[in-house]
Design a protein around this motif. Structure first.
Motif, PDB file in Angstrom:
ATOM      1  N   THR A 171       0.623  -1.227   0.012  1.00 32.78           N
ATOM      2  CA  THR A 171      -0.044  -0.118  -0.068  1.00 32.78           C
ATOM      3  C   THR A 171       0.905   1.445  -0.055  1.00 32.78           C
ATOM      4  OG1 THR A 171      -0.181  -0.038   2.463  1.00 32.78           O
ATOM      5  CG2 THR A 171      -1.817  -1.091   1.020  1.00 32.78           C
ATOM      6  N   HIS A 172       2.130   1.101   0.027  1.00 32.57           N
ATOM      7  CA  HIS A 172       3.176   2.445  -0.139  1.00 32.57           C
ATOM      8  C   HIS A 172       3.303   2.720  -1.693  1.00 32.57           C
ATOM      9  CE1 HIS A 172       7.470   3.894   0.013  1.00 32.57           C
ATOM     10  NE2 HIS A 172       6.437   4.903   0.442  1.00 32.57           N
ATOM     11  N   TYR A 173       3.931   1.923  -2.617  1.00 32.77           N
ATOM     12  CA  TYR A 173       4.084   2.394  -3.849  1.00 32.77           C
ATOM     13  C   TYR A 173       3.550   1.107  -4.755  1.00 32.77           C
ATOM     14  CZ  TYR A 173       6.822   6.376  -2.789  1.00 32.77           C
ATOM     15  OH  TYR A 173       7.391   7.704  -2.246  1.00 32.77           O
ATOM     16  N   GLY A 174       3.048   0.123  -4.247  1.00 34.65           N
ATOM     17  CA  GLY A 174       2.259  -0.850  -5.035  1.00 34.65           C
ATOM     18  C   GLY A 174       3.194  -1.850  -5.629  1.00 34.65           C
ATOM     19  N   ALA A 175       4.340  -2.106  -4.712  1.00 32.90           N
ATOM     20  CA  ALA A 175       5.367  -3.373  -4.946  1.00 32.90           C
ATOM     21  C   ALA A 175       4.506  -4.635  -4.779  1.00 32.90           C
ATOM     22  CB  ALA A 175       6.391  -3.269  -4.190  1.00 32.90           C
ATOM     23  N   PRO A 176       5.032  -5.606  -5.811  1.00 33.92           N
ATOM     24  CA  PRO A 176       4.489  -6.930  -5.748  1.00 33.92           C
ATOM     25  C   PRO A 176       4.967  -7.713  -4.434  1.00 33.92           C
ATOM     26  CG  PRO A 176       5.939  -6.936  -7.311  1.00 33.92           C
ATOM     27  CD  PRO A 176       5.903  -5.374  -6.762  1.00 33.92           C
ATOM     28  N   LEU A 177       4.137  -7.897  -3.602  1.00 35.21           N
ATOM     29  CA  LEU A 177       4.289  -8.588  -2.212  1.00 35.21           C
ATOM     30  C   LEU A 177       4.749  -9.942  -2.363  1.00 35.21           C
ATOM     31  CD1 LEU A 177       1.646  -7.098  -0.096  1.00 35.21           C
ATOM     32  CD2 LEU A 177       4.133  -6.389  -0.062  1.00 35.21           C
ATOM     33  N   VAL A 178       4.486 -10.705  -3.560  1.00 30.71           N
ATOM     34  CA  VAL A 178       5.058 -12.037  -3.608  1.00 30.71           C
ATOM     35  C   VAL A 178       6.487 -11.972  -3.819  1.00 30.71           C
ATOM     36  CG1 VAL A 178       4.834 -12.104  -6.118  1.00 30.71           C
ATOM     37  CG2 VAL A 178       4.661 -14.091  -5.157  1.00 30.71           C
TER      38      VAL A 178
ATOM     39  N   ARG B 199       4.866 -12.305   9.013  1.00 33.75           N
ATOM     40  CA  ARG B 199       5.449 -11.115   8.510  1.00 33.75           C
ATOM     41  C   ARG B 199       5.965 -11.141   7.126  1.00 33.75           C
ATOM     42  NH1 ARG B 199       7.940  -6.519  11.501  1.00 33.75           N
ATOM     43  NH2 ARG B 199       9.599  -6.657  10.273  1.00 33.75           N
ATOM     44  N   ILE B 200       5.359 -10.360   6.156  1.00 37.34           N
ATOM     45  CA  ILE B 200       5.474 -10.286   4.886  1.00 37.34           C
ATOM     46  C   ILE B 200       6.027  -8.823   4.648  1.00 37.34           C
ATOM     47  CG2 ILE B 200       3.155  -9.651   4.153  1.00 37.34           C
ATOM     48  CD1 ILE B 200       5.621 -11.560   1.782  1.00 37.34           C
ATOM     49  N   MET B 201       7.409  -8.820   4.113  1.00 38.03           N
ATOM     50  CA  MET B 201       7.870  -7.628   4.041  1.00 38.03           C
ATOM     51  C   MET B 201       8.175  -7.110   2.524  1.00 38.03           C
ATOM     52  SD  MET B 201      11.860  -6.537   5.670  1.00 38.03           S
ATOM     53  CE  MET B 201      12.276  -4.902   5.989  1.00 38.03           C
ATOM     54  N   CYS B 202       7.698  -5.846   2.067  1.00 40.05           N
ATOM     55  CA  CYS B 202       7.800  -5.442   0.803  1.00 40.05           C
ATOM     56  C   CYS B 202       9.205  -5.574   0.295  1.00 40.05           C
ATOM     57  CB  CYS B 202       7.171  -3.842   0.916  1.00 40.05           C
ATOM     58  SG  CYS B 202       7.522  -3.177  -0.752  1.00 40.05           S
ATOM     59  N   PRO B 203       9.354  -5.883  -1.038  1.00 39.52           N
ATOM     60  CA  PRO B 203      10.855  -6.046  -1.661  1.00 39.52           C
ATOM     61  C   PRO B 203      11.565  -4.516  -2.042  1.00 39.52           C
ATOM     62  CG  PRO B 203       9.173  -6.510  -3.356  1.00 39.52           C
ATOM     63  CD  PRO B 203       8.570  -6.368  -1.921  1.00 39.52           C
ATOM     64  N   TRP B 204      10.657  -3.505  -1.861  1.00 38.00           N
ATOM     65  CA  TRP B 204      11.174  -2.302  -2.434  1.00 38.00           C
ATOM     66  C   TRP B 204      11.745  -1.178  -1.278  1.00 38.00           C
ATOM     67  CZ3 TRP B 204       7.095  -0.514  -6.453  1.00 38.00           C
ATOM     68  CH2 TRP B 204       7.158  -1.484  -7.781  1.00 38.00           C
ATOM     69  N   HIS B 205      10.671  -0.904  -0.153  1.00 41.46           N
ATOM     70  CA  HIS B 205      11.036  -0.004   0.783  1.00 41.46           C
ATOM     71  C   HIS B 205      10.811  -0.465   2.157  1.00 41.46           C
ATOM     72  CE1 HIS B 205       9.468   2.323  -2.821  1.00 41.46           C
ATOM     73  NE2 HIS B 205      10.832   2.273  -2.977  1.00 41.46           N
TER      74      HIS B 205
END
Length: 537
Positions: free
Chosen positions: A46-53, A62-68
């Motif tokens: 929900t920050h910049y739309g990175a694919p969480l997969v 915990r799932i951590m976004c790959p971008w930020h």
């Protein structure tokens, strides 16, 4: 509410701890199996739309976004770490006859995110939280209070004349425009949260004995809890000429717009000199070089040397040079000189006598804690750098109801025990979240791993952990090709990781640091791949 069922996978296709992206219509859904159960959330950060997969999933959900570095709970969709703004949608999952079935409200599917479920302000609750500072940390404190059932009064005073913004965009774009274009939340959303803002106003004094804050407009606010979240303010080097026209610092939307307007006013390719070769200065150089001849003057041997080390700094410096930015390193500025005896800048004079033509000068020499309103107080003891010492709950030393967050807080870093002050946007948000949880729910220690990112010339560099000092940088990959992971070691301990074109190594290592399973320096040198270590808590 129309609920529909969607067969999205076969149970046999998933191992425990595995995640996949599936589609319900056109909507990407993150589907994961943990401890024998399936969980499904919306699939984009929900920050910049990175694919969480492509992110990192730990065994505690915990799932951590790959971008930020934003984190969510895969079981609930709730935010666990900033810079996520809203929680993920959560969907019910069933397994029937070997089929994995998602049950979803058709209307919710198109939303992709879940607005925070916040308590409403109660007229009977007179408890007041005053937040000094309208940046990332203050905004996160206010929102998280409402998310965690604080129904009292929330008042925010901010020296900036606009609502909280996505500040990293101020240095990563050129000509930010209207502040509302990069606002974290709209005025209507803040109104719905019942958070009261007083903008364009400074705090001038704090009186802990009377539980009051004095503002520059003469108002006095009473508080039950006080959150000091005033952030950093740009430093100016004490040299002649820093007050000339077209000499700027960069912190606010207005600063960004003024720099762009000054550059545009000169027509074709004016000369811009950026003083400072760390992140703010180099980010601005990367965007300004499309419209100007940009020269960066830095005191270090290479850009970013203090944070990223000489070899990584050299590689990134070469990237800037290949994009038309000139670098003058190991240099100091003696003065900024006026054009033809006027008021506007004309050149930058270095201590070795070199004169650089300069239509516009930007000082990117760092920020200092904005605690001026406390300097005359006998109640607060400021650290040497102007910050406030806090504990693991971010309580200011000596007080039970006063907290300091973000750039102005020196806290005990949980991984080393050493006092630490960090100037990261996501860190500021996470400290604000921690303070809100302490106020609304009771003791909550700060356990987040610092994480930041920078974008330059279309390249994204990510960094997790913190290495104020390091004695080795272990490089995996190719620095010249700008595809590498760098591990910052002190003895056998890996303190931090940076990468470019090596996702998701930084987010994965951030989780390894969090759970205490980061491999040793000798392991990395011997070829151990951190991505092969399970994120089992």
């Amino acid at each position: 509410m129309a609920i529909s069922k969607h067969v999205v996978a076969k149970e046999a296709d998933f191992k425990d701890g595995e995640k996949k992206e599936v589609k319900v219509g056109e909507q990407p859904i993150l589907l994961a199996k943990l401890d024998g159960s399936f969980y499904a959330t919306s699939g984009k950060c929900t920050h910049y739309g990175a694919p969480l997969v492509k992110g990192s999933l730990a065994s505690d959900g915990r799932i951590m976004c790959p971008w930020h570095g934003a984190c969510f709970n895969i079981k609930t969709g709730d935010i666990e770490d900033a810079p996520a703004l809203d929680s993920l949608l959560k969907f019910d999952v069933k397994v029937e006859n070997g089929d994995v079935i998602i049950e979803a409200d058709d209307a919710a599917l198109s939303a992709s995110r879940r607005k925070p479920a916040c308590v409403k302000r109660s007229k009977d609750n007179k408890k007041t939280v005053v937040i000094i500072g309208g940046g990332a940390s203050g905004a996160a404190t206010a929102k998280t209070l409402r998310e965690n059932n604080f129904s009292g009064i929330i008042r925010v005073v901010s020296r900036e004349d606009y609502l909280p913004i996505d500040r990293p965009k101020v240095s990563k774009t050129f000509g930010t425009g209207d502040p509302s274009q990069i606002a974290l939340r709209t005025a209507d959303e803040w109104k719905e949260l019942d958070v009261e803002f007083t903008l364009g106003t400074d705090a001038t004094a704090v009186d802990p004995e009377n539980h009051s804050v004095t503002l520059s407009n003469g108002d006095e606010w009473k508080y039950d809890y006080l959150v000091l979240a005033t952030g950093g303010w740009p430093r100016k080097i004490p040299i002649p000429g820093v007050d000339l026209e077209n000499v700027f610092t960069l912190r606010t939307v207005h600063d960004n717009n003024s720099i762009q307007q000054a550059v545009k006013s000169f027509g074709n390719k004016p000369n811009v000199v950026v003083v400072g070769s760390s992140f703010i200065g180099m980010e601005l150089a990367a965007v300004a070089c499309k419209d100007a001849n940009v020269t960066v003057v830095g005191m270090e041997k290479v850009p970013f040397q203090r944070v990223l080390g000489e070899r990584v700094g050299k590689a990134l410096g070469e990237m800037h040079k290949s994009n038309g930015v000139s670098l003058i390193m190991n240099a100091s500025v003696e003065a900024i000189e006026a054009r033809d005896g006027g008021k506007a800048t004309g050149s930058v004079k270095l201590k070795d006598g070199t004169n650089l033509p300069a239509d516009v000068v930007v000082l990117g020499v760092g920020v200092g804690p904005q605690t001026d309103y406390l300097k005359n107080s006998k109640s607060f003891k400021l650290e040497e750098d102007g910050s406030l010492k806090v504990d693991q709950h971010f309580k200011v030393e000596g007080f039970d109801n006063i907290y300091a967050t973000g750039d102005i807080a020196t806290f005990p870093y949980q991984h080393t025990g050493n006092p630490l002050r960090i100037e990261h946007f996501g860190f500021a948000e996470n400290t604000g979240r921690t303070v809100a949880l302490n106020i609304a729910k009771g003791p909550k220690e700060f356990t987040h791993v610092p994480y930041f990112w920078t974008a330059q010339h279309g390249k994204s560099i990510r960094y997790a952990g913190f290495a104020k000092d390091f004695d080795d940088v272990i490089i995996e990959g190719d620095l010249k090709e700008l595809s590498f992971a760098a591990y910052y070691a002190q003895g056998e301990e890996i303190l931090a990781i940076a990468s470019l074109n090596k996702d998701p190594v930084v987010t994965y290592c951030a989780e390894l640091l969090r759970i205490g399973k980061m491999p040793k320096a000798s392991d990395i040198r011997n070829g151990v791949n951190p991505l092969d270590i399970p994120l089992n808590v």
